[in-house]
Structures are given as C-alpha cells and as structure tokens.
Design an enzyme around this catalytic site. Structure first.
Site, PDB file in Angstrom:
ATOM      1  N   ASP A  96       0.919  -1.139   0.002  1.00 47.24           N
ATOM      2  CA  ASP A  96      -0.054   0.003   0.296  1.00 47.24           C
ATOM      3  C   ASP A  96       1.046   1.189   0.136  1.00 47.24           C
ATOM      4  O   ASP A  96       1.997   1.341   0.394  1.00 47.24           O
ATOM      5  CB  ASP A  96      -1.072  -0.193   1.227  1.00 47.24           C
ATOM      6  CG  ASP A  96      -2.073   1.069   0.876  1.00 47.24           C
ATOM      7  OD1 ASP A  96      -2.220   1.384  -0.056  1.00 47.24           O
ATOM      8  OD2 ASP A  96      -2.521   1.644   2.354  1.00 47.24           O
ATOM      9  N   ASP A 303      -8.137  -7.093   1.075  1.00 49.07           N
ATOM     10  CA  ASP A 303      -7.106  -7.120   1.939  1.00 49.07           C
ATOM     11  C   ASP A 303      -7.796  -6.507   3.520  1.00 49.07           C
ATOM     12  O   ASP A 303      -8.878  -5.576   3.248  1.00 49.07           O
ATOM     13  CB  ASP A 303      -5.993  -6.147   1.823  1.00 49.07           C
ATOM     14  CG  ASP A 303      -6.011  -4.886   1.968  1.00 49.07           C
ATOM     15  OD1 ASP A 303      -5.751  -4.417   3.222  1.00 49.07           O
ATOM     16  OD2 ASP A 303      -6.176  -4.048   1.145  1.00 49.07           O
ATOM     17  N   CYS A 341     -14.227 -26.155  10.799  1.00 57.01           N
ATOM     18  CA  CYS A 341     -12.959 -25.610  10.258  1.00 57.01           C
ATOM     19  C   CYS A 341     -11.796 -26.553  10.109  1.00 57.01           C
ATOM     20  O   CYS A 341     -11.769 -27.485  11.125  1.00 57.01           O
ATOM     21  CB  CYS A 341     -12.427 -24.373  11.148  1.00 57.01           C
ATOM     22  SG  CYS A 341     -10.996 -23.429  10.494  1.00 57.01           S
ATOM     23  N   CYS A 343      -8.604 -25.598  10.116  1.00 59.10           N
ATOM     24  CA  CYS A 343      -7.271 -25.164  10.426  1.00 59.10           C
ATOM     25  C   CYS A 343      -6.556 -25.890  11.393  1.00 59.10           C
ATOM     26  O   CYS A 343      -7.060 -26.626  12.199  1.00 59.10           O
ATOM     27  CB  CYS A 343      -7.579 -23.578  10.663  1.00 59.10           C
ATOM     28  SG  CYS A 343      -7.823 -23.317  12.438  1.00 59.10           S
ATOM     29  N   CYS A 346      -8.109 -25.474  14.993  1.00 60.35           N
ATOM     30  CA  CYS A 346      -9.246 -26.026  15.272  1.00 60.35           C
ATOM     31  C   CYS A 346      -9.221 -27.739  15.106  1.00 60.35           C
ATOM     32  O   CYS A 346      -9.791 -28.594  15.851  1.00 60.35           O
ATOM     33  CB  CYS A 346     -10.280 -25.880  14.107  1.00 60.35           C
ATOM     34  SG  CYS A 346     -11.186 -24.281  14.714  1.00 60.35           S
ATOM     35  N   HIS A 372      -6.612 -18.984  12.816  1.00 57.71           N
ATOM     36  CA  HIS A 372      -7.881 -19.633  12.597  1.00 57.71           C
ATOM     37  C   HIS A 372      -8.794 -18.550  11.986  1.00 57.71           C
ATOM     38  O   HIS A 372      -9.502 -18.852  10.741  1.00 57.71           O
ATOM     39  CB  HIS A 372      -8.773 -19.766  13.907  1.00 57.71           C
ATOM     40  CG  HIS A 372     -10.048 -20.006  13.802  1.00 57.71           C
ATOM     41  ND1 HIS A 372     -11.141 -18.972  13.905  1.00 57.71           N
ATOM     42  CD2 HIS A 372     -10.783 -21.307  13.165  1.00 57.71           C
ATOM     43  CE1 HIS A 372     -12.150 -19.593  13.636  1.00 57.71           C
ATOM     44  NE2 HIS A 372     -12.230 -20.838  13.315  1.00 57.71           N
TER      45      HIS A 372
END
Length: 415
Positions: A96, A303, A341, A343, A346, A372
């Site tokens: 950015d 983003d 989930c 991930c 999890c 997560h």
RNA sequence: GCAGGGAUAGUGAAGCGGUCAAACACGACAGACUGUAAAUCUGUUGGCUUAUGCCUUCGGGGGUUCGAAUCCCUCUCCCUGCA
C-alpha cells in the site's frame, strides 16, 4: 515490445452480477481470484510465520510503504533482495502506498471528533494523538510526522513510488487521499481531484522506474490506480472513468468504510472501470458480508487487517457468528473453535485451551487465533470462487449469511 | 514480657474528622476493532435499583462528635526491634 508487469485472465463470470473468477499472474506466482490478501503491514503477518500463512491458504501478502519507510527503511529491504526475500515470503506481494496513513494520521475518524465521543469520558490515546494531527495534505504531497519519533517527513506521489519500487513488491498502489465519511461533498471532490493528479504523477514515476528495471534485467512491477470519491455516485463514476482511461495494471478501491456501502459504491465503480483489469477492495473484509458483496459487485482481491487484529484481541470467527474466546462460557468448552474448520488450531485445540491462553496472556493464543481467523476468511473467499465457477454463488451466499448473521440481519445483504 | 508499626472492597494499595460506597493498579465480567500509530481501546465491577435515591461496609466490640475508614478505649490477629 510491450512487457507487462502483471497478467490477469478472467476464467468465469456469473450472469446477472459483476462477479468473476480469474487468475492474476505476477513475477512471484499466481493468485486465483477472488482472493483474500493477507495483511502484513510491517513485512510480517502479525503472530504468524510465513509457513503458517501459506498453510492457511494465503496466496499473497500486503505490506505498507509508510511503516516500512520508517522502519527498517526501504533501502534495507531493497538490499535484502526485496520484500518477499526479506520476510521469507516467496509468493506474490502487494504494497500500500501510505495514502491510508495520510488519512488515519491526519484526520480523526471514529476516534476523536465523531458523534460517539461527545461523552468526553475516557479519551483513548489514539484520540489524543488524532487531535495533534500527524499529517497535513497539500497538492504537492503530504507532510508527516513520524508516529515513532516525531521526525518530519514529506511524502509525494513520486517518493511513494520510489519507496514502493525499492521495497519491491509485485503490485503497488498509487498514492491517494481518502476522505472521512464525515467530509462534505466539496472536500470529497477536492481530495478526489488531487488523487487523480497524484495518480498521473505516480504512473509517470512508476513507468520511469520500470524502465530502469528493464535496463537492469529486473522484473517489472505493477501499479494499481486508486479510485476515490466518497459516497457520491457521480464522483465514484468520474474517478473510475478517469483512472480507467489510464495505463494502470489494475485498480484499488479506497475510502469504503461500511459493509452497507459496498453494494452501491463498488457497483458504480466496477460498472465503469475496464473489465479486463483486476480490482482490489482496499481494507475491507472483516466480515463475510464484505466478501460476498464485494465479489458480487466485481471485486477480485481484498485485504483487511481485522482478522489478525481481532484474533489477537480474542474475537474468533465461526460459521454461526463471531465469538469472544475470553468469555467465561468457553473456559470449560472442550470443543474446537469451529467444528467445521480445517485449520491447525481447530484440528488440535479446544476453546477452553484458547480461553486459557488468552487469560494467561500467552502469545501462542495470538498465533492460534490468527491462524484460525485468517483460515476462516481465506477459505470463505475460496469457497466463493468455487461457487462462481459452478454457478451456485447466490444460494451459497444466502445460506452462509443467514447462518452467520441470522436470517433477520442477513436480509440487508441479500438481493 | 517491653517498645514500636499495622489490619481498607476479589488482591495489592491510597485515604487519616465532613466533598468516602471509598483514589489508583491488578483481577473479574462484558463490548468494540475493516488499505494495522492496535498482543489495543472502552464500559461495568458492595447490595437494591429509573435514580443527583435508599441500604450495608474500611479486623471485632464500645465510646467521643452534629458527623468517624479517619480521634479515644478495649479485644483479636500480624510484623519489627529489645529481652
């Protein structure tokens, strides 16, 4: 011969909407869109290793020019071999421009002067800082005071491009000025016109720097123009038309603050922008509605820092809505944050364990929570991409949002 | 045994005659966070409650005073010296 810094191919479109799926090709790899770009402001995704970012399905990272120019300095990053090499992230990178900091350091929004602070009670340190105004805008550029040491700085469209090229991400943002939701129409117009002038200056400097890269046998870097214009339809269309007519590699959409604005503002812009260039919605993506609406109205990449920031502060996403893992009720809850989930967090840890880590102020809590939340958002956008490809977007959106918000609240995001 | 010092809300710690239901910190309980000045910030935290309202609190008991967490007496417990 014309070499391009970036290729964008649209592979699927969704009838009756502005949504599309595609692929952005950069010198550091491809991004399948729609995609969620992970926030890595200071050349790090807070609390996560690059390996973890990769594991959650992150395709690209977005860093910030203002923060990196202050610390460690763009030249250090250039000498390290560029942003990706410096932070050990071999995949695509965005930077950015620092334009957002013009706004957040220069004006008070939600912190100092808005209606909610009439109470005058406990004033946050941020609000106090806002009163002192660390940035002042002029046509030439922006006078900053470093938030780190107070030193005087001056950033221009040209210096932003020079810094971004030194930092060496794949995709840069033009230096822009976004306006507060409280700004009047006259100021929104003034800031938009300035953003347009700056965009042309950015483009000129950027092209010159790319010529140097060509001479040195280095890969080209890409530049997105940033659309402004507040909540005004005529300004947003004018901005999209102005920038769309110029040779940018893609477009950022800036100055969108509320999920309710996405459908209208993003639609005005994306109806106007050239279809064949990628569009990035700057800073939005804290909640599922942002993602679904953004894609539906033609956004390719997002983003947002909220998934990691909120994770660090204990707010975790589930398909049934957001939970605060510090709450007492999770102290004895031995189920995962989200049973659906996939991930690392999890699959291996319970809510009770995360509750303990947060209460004990252990840093692993921030890491597991960030893994997560980032996975949740990335996976949601991935699922949206698939739903565009197989044509099930509308049903998927309705089911997801109704479950997340409850059907009453979800209504405002559907149709 | 003698001489000093001390006991304040969940914890630590201010207060030392009225403006004290009692600063502050921590803890606890909630909430917020959207191109990261954020591992940050905000609110509540004796009880009842709509309350600038009432009730019960500053180790226990008893006094002085118009009025006491604050002064006096006494009891209990703790600490520090000297024996």
């Amino acid at each position: 011969m014309k070499m391009s810094a970036l290729n964008f191919t649209i592979t699927h479109r969704l009838n009756g909407t502005l949504a599309r799926a595609g692929v952005i090709e950069t010198p550091h790899g491809t991004i399948e869109t729609p995609a969620f770009i992970v926030g890595g402001t200071k050349a790090t995704v807070k609390a996560m290793t690059p390996g973890q970012v990769s594991d959650i399905g992150g395709q690209a990272v977005l860093a910030n020019t203002y923060h990196l120019m202050l610390q460690p300095g763009a030249d250090i990053i250039r000498r390290a071999g560029g942003l990706g090499a410096f932070m050990h992230w071999p995949e695509p990178t965005f930077t950015d421009s620092g334009g957002y900091q013009v706004f957040s350091l220069g004006m008070a929004y939600k912190k100092g002067i808005d209606a909610t602070s009439h109470s005058q009670k406990g004033e946050s340190s941020l609000a106090t800082h806002n009163k002192s105004q660390l940035a002042k805008v002029s046509d030439e550029g922006v006078a900053f005071r470093s938030h780190l040491d107070g030193s005087q700085l001056f950033m221009t469209p040209e210096s932003s491009m020079e810094l971004q090229h030194a930092i060496g991400g794949d995709i840069h943002m033009a230096f822009d000025e976004l306006t507060s939701p409280l700004a009047g129409r006259a100021y929104v117009k003034e800031a938009m016109d300035r953003t347009h002038t700056w965009a042309e200056r950015c483009l000129a400097r950027h092209q010159a720097l790319n010529n140097e890269h060509t001479d040195n046998g280095e890969p080209l870097q890409a530049l997105y123009g940033v659309v402004q214009g507040g909540r005004e339809e005529d300004f947003r269309r004018e901005s999209a038309r102005f920038l769309g007519a110029r040779d940018f590699d893609g477009y950022g959409i800036g100055g969108v603050f509320e999920p309710e604005e996405i459908a209208s503002v993003v639609a005005w812009i994306n109806e106007t922008l050239p279809e064949d260039k990628p569009r990035h919605l700057l800073g939005m993506g804290a909640q599922p509605a942002d993602l679904f609406l953004g894609v539906e109205y033609g956004i390719d990449t997002f983003d947002c820092v909220a998934p990691t920031r909120q994770a660090r502060n204990g707010a975790l996403y589930t398909y049934d809505g957001r939970i605060n893992i510090r709450n007492q009720q999770y102290g004895q809850d031995f189920t995962p944050v989200s049973a659906e989930c996939d991930c690392y967090t999890c699959l291996n840890f319970s809510r009770a364990y995360l509750n303990h880590l947060f209460k004990a102020d252990e840093m692993l809590g921030a890491t597991l929570a960030s893994i997560h939340n980032e996975r949740f958002v990335v996976r949601t956008v991935d699922a949206i991409r698939i739903s565009i490809i197989d044509g099930t977007f509308a049903a998927y959106k309705a089911a997801f949002l109704c479950r997340y918000y409850g059907s009453d609240k979800a209504e405002r995001f559907i149709l």
